[in-house]
Design a protein around this motif. Structure first.
Motif, PDB file in Angstrom:
ATOM      1  N   TRP A   6       1.112  -1.092   0.008  1.00 58.81           N
ATOM      2  CA  TRP A   6       0.028  -0.048  -0.182  1.00 58.81           C
ATOM      3  C   TRP A   6       0.869   1.361   0.002  1.00 58.81           C
ATOM      4  O   TRP A   6       1.876   1.214   0.694  1.00 58.81           O
ATOM      5  CB  TRP A   6      -0.839   0.131   1.196  1.00 58.81           C
ATOM      6  N   ALA A 302     -16.638  -1.472   2.359  1.00 55.33           N
ATOM      7  CA  ALA A 302     -15.660  -0.338   1.901  1.00 55.33           C
ATOM      8  C   ALA A 302     -16.178   0.951   1.582  1.00 55.33           C
ATOM      9  O   ALA A 302     -16.186   1.451   0.414  1.00 55.33           O
ATOM     10  CB  ALA A 302     -15.280  -1.038   0.261  1.00 55.33           C
ATOM     11  N   LEU A 326      -7.595  -1.191  -5.272  1.00 54.78           N
ATOM     12  CA  LEU A 326      -7.295  -2.389  -4.204  1.00 54.78           C
ATOM     13  C   LEU A 326      -5.943  -3.024  -4.949  1.00 54.78           C
ATOM     14  O   LEU A 326      -5.144  -3.562  -4.546  1.00 54.78           O
ATOM     15  CB  LEU A 326      -8.423  -3.163  -3.936  1.00 54.78           C
ATOM     16  N   HIS A 327      -6.359  -3.505  -6.316  1.00 53.74           N
ATOM     17  CA  HIS A 327      -5.404  -4.252  -7.034  1.00 53.74           C
ATOM     18  C   HIS A 327      -4.202  -3.644  -7.077  1.00 53.74           C
ATOM     19  O   HIS A 327      -2.830  -4.201  -6.904  1.00 53.74           O
ATOM     20  CB  HIS A 327      -5.922  -4.561  -8.521  1.00 53.74           C
ATOM     21  N   ILE A 330      -2.421  -2.568  -3.287  1.00 52.39           N
ATOM     22  CA  ILE A 330      -2.243  -3.627  -2.428  1.00 52.39           C
ATOM     23  C   ILE A 330      -1.908  -5.079  -2.971  1.00 52.39           C
ATOM     24  O   ILE A 330      -0.928  -5.741  -2.742  1.00 52.39           O
ATOM     25  CB  ILE A 330      -3.505  -4.134  -1.405  1.00 52.39           C
ATOM     26  N   ALA A 334      -6.298  -8.569  -2.292  1.00 53.90           N
ATOM     27  CA  ALA A 334      -7.283  -7.356  -1.661  1.00 53.90           C
ATOM     28  C   ALA A 334      -8.606  -7.399  -2.540  1.00 53.90           C
ATOM     29  O   ALA A 334      -9.671  -7.302  -1.878  1.00 53.90           O
ATOM     30  CB  ALA A 334      -6.553  -6.179  -1.859  1.00 53.90           C
ATOM     31  N   LEU A 338     -12.436  -8.328  -0.710  1.00 51.55           N
ATOM     32  CA  LEU A 338     -13.642  -7.702  -1.054  1.00 51.55           C
ATOM     33  C   LEU A 338     -14.678  -8.508  -1.591  1.00 51.55           C
ATOM     34  O   LEU A 338     -15.848  -8.575  -1.096  1.00 51.55           O
ATOM     35  CB  LEU A 338     -13.415  -6.646  -2.020  1.00 51.55           C
ATOM     36  N   GLU A 393      -2.031  -9.189   2.213  1.00 55.72           N
ATOM     37  CA  GLU A 393      -3.048  -8.695   1.297  1.00 55.72           C
ATOM     38  C   GLU A 393      -4.370  -8.358   2.122  1.00 55.72           C
ATOM     39  O   GLU A 393      -5.059  -7.442   1.938  1.00 55.72           O
ATOM     40  CB  GLU A 393      -3.113  -9.001  -0.209  1.00 55.72           C
ATOM     41  N   SER A 396      -4.076  -6.160   4.938  1.00 49.59           N
ATOM     42  CA  SER A 396      -4.232  -4.738   4.516  1.00 49.59           C
ATOM     43  C   SER A 396      -5.528  -4.231   4.141  1.00 49.59           C
ATOM     44  O   SER A 396      -5.885  -3.201   4.408  1.00 49.59           O
ATOM     45  CB  SER A 396      -3.359  -4.580   3.271  1.00 49.59           C
ATOM     46  N   ALA A 397      -6.226  -5.058   3.347  1.00 52.69           N
ATOM     47  CA  ALA A 397      -7.569  -4.935   2.864  1.00 52.69           C
ATOM     48  C   ALA A 397      -8.394  -4.717   4.085  1.00 52.69           C
ATOM     49  O   ALA A 397      -9.308  -3.569   4.077  1.00 52.69           O
ATOM     50  CB  ALA A 397      -8.093  -5.900   1.878  1.00 52.69           C
ATOM     51  N   ALA A 400      -7.948  -1.478   5.598  1.00 53.68           N
ATOM     52  CA  ALA A 400      -8.569  -0.060   4.836  1.00 53.68           C
ATOM     53  C   ALA A 400     -10.011  -0.338   4.652  1.00 53.68           C
ATOM     54  O   ALA A 400     -10.572   0.992   4.933  1.00 53.68           O
ATOM     55  CB  ALA A 400      -8.095  -0.676   3.304  1.00 53.68           C
TER      56      ALA A 400
END
Length: 432
Positions: A6, A302, A326-327, A330, A334, A338, A393, A396-397, A400
């Motif tokens: 990120w 999100a 996201l792609h 991260i 990610a 989602l 990932e 991280s998502a 987020a």
């Protein structure tokens, strides 16, 4: 599927020194403020171990670090450790031979303080003190990754003490501060593809956060039990040169198509076990940013850029901004996180369970983790599977999607714990 960092997390490569290595960040840090945080943290960690050490050792008296504490800079390097004088590096470490802790007071600690707050500085110091505890009680015959994650776990046990209000140094740690601390931990990870058995391996972010959370949840006694034969290490090396060259990432359109199809197949196989009836095909609709399909009461994720629509029984997400970002920022999983969230919301709603309160959201995260468990454990090498970095990932998502900001709903810390349960234990963990 694999990893890209990120953009918020600007990481530089550092040299390994003794037990631990931490990356530095670019900011406008205050060495004086950071030094105060280190001093407060070390005093508080000593207080914690003064109480906990006798409980772990059958009553033995705790002996604090004898060799001292050493902040260092380029012009004032750390003391020699084991007869070897090290040059300057942005690092923090425990020296077992001389029983001291040293840290970079010029760049590393001030930067962590500035970007992620004093709680992360405290966790770093508690981690290093965890190595001092290992020196006092063992184990001394375990791989590096076990010792590093045990130290993470010990840091989590201290953090639990802080969260319980027993610390005079760190009072009223807020959910937002806790989530920010976890975000900082994403920096303190091995590069994707590092085998867990490698010399000096610390573990991926998923495993290191798992160890910290286990310390928070179960205490120092659980941490003391860590051994190579009971530690759930998930990091694996890249399987091919091509996978290593691409980081394992599928192109965006391929990732969306493959991941959505795989999630559909997973729930077709497992939903009868969860709900007792068959899984109807879940339509996944794409929309341009700001122009979502009509839905009376969307079950949003999100920030509303993705949702499950109970009335229409479909999932939808923004494929012009959210998905590509996201792609890019991260990595491909990610996007998988989602989609996993959306399919899990559908599964929870279809079986008549809540998704919008705290317990419902954590159930959704666990269900999303159960699909990840399937990807992680499947034996068919020709089917879609996780690659190194994918679990990081996902974390991280979740950060987020779920950072605490307004005090409502579960924190990202809690959501990661629920997701972890599904990842490690599968669907059975989510059926309560």
């Amino acid at each position: 599927m694999s990893v890209k960092a990120w953009r918020l997390f600007a990481v530089v490569v550092v040299v390994m020194l003794a037990a631990c290595s931490f990356p530095s960040l670019e900011d406008e840090p205050s060495p004086r403020k950071a030094s105060e945080s280190v001093t407060r943290a070390l005093k508080d960690v000593e207080r914690f171990w003064g109480e906990q050490f006798p409980k772990l050792t059958g009553g033995r008296e705790f002996q604090p670090i004898q060799g001292g504490y050493f902040p260092y800079t380029e012009s004032d390097p750390p003391p020699a450790c084991g007869g070897q004088q090290a040059g300057y590096s942005p690092n923090a470490f425990y020296c077992p031979d001389q029983d001291f802790i040293a840290w970079d007071a010029q760049t590393l600690i001030p930067s962590l303080e500035a970007d992620y707050g004093p709680a992360l500085v405290g966790v770093v110091m508690a981690h290093e003190y965890g190595h001092a505890i290992q020196q006092r009680i063992g184990p001394d015959d375990q791989p590096t990754v076990v010792l590093e994650q045990q130290a993470d776990c010990y840091a989590g046990a201290w953090l639990a003490d802080v969260l319980a209000g027993r610390s005079e140094a760190f009072k009223k740690l807020t959910p937002e501060q806790l989530d920010t601390t976890v975000a900082g931990l994403l920096l303190l990870r091995d590069q994707p593809g590092t085998p867990a058995a490698a010399e000096g391996a610390h573990g991926n972010a998923f495993d290191r956060i798992r160890a910290l959370q286990e310390g928070v949840e179960d205490g120092a006694g659980q941490c003391a039990k860590y051994r190579a034969n009971n530690l759930p290490v998930t990091e694996v090396p890249f399987s091919t040169r091509q996978e290593a060259a691409t980081g394992g990432d599928l192109p965006y359109d391929d990732a969306v198509q493959a991941l959505a199809a795989d999630a559909q197949g997973y729930w077709q196989r497992t939903y009868p076990q969860l709900a007792g009836n068959q899984w109807p095909q879940l339509p996944v609709r794409a929309f341009e940013a700001g122009s979502p399909p009509a839905c009376d009461k969307p079950d949003a994720s999100a920030g509303g850029a993705a949702f499950y629509c109970p009335d229409g029984d479909f999932a939808a997400f923004d494929t012009t901004e959210l998905g590509p970002q996201l792609h890019e920022r991260i990595g491909d999983y990610a996007v998988g996180m989602l989609l996993g969230d959306l399919f899990a919301r559908a599964a929870q709603d279809r079986r008549g369970a809540e998704t919008r309160d705290r317990a419902g959201q954590l159930a959704v995260d666990c269900l999303a983790g159960s699909w990840t468990n399937d990807l992680l454990t499947r034996q068919d090498q020709d089917s879609l599977r996780l690659s190194p970095g994918d679990l990081d990932e996902a974390v991280s998502a979740l950060l987020a999607f779920g950072r605490a900001s307004d005090g409502s709903g579960p924190t990202a810390f809690d959501r990661i714990a629920a997701y972890r349960s599904g990842v490690l234990k599968g669907l059975s963990a989510c059926q309560a």
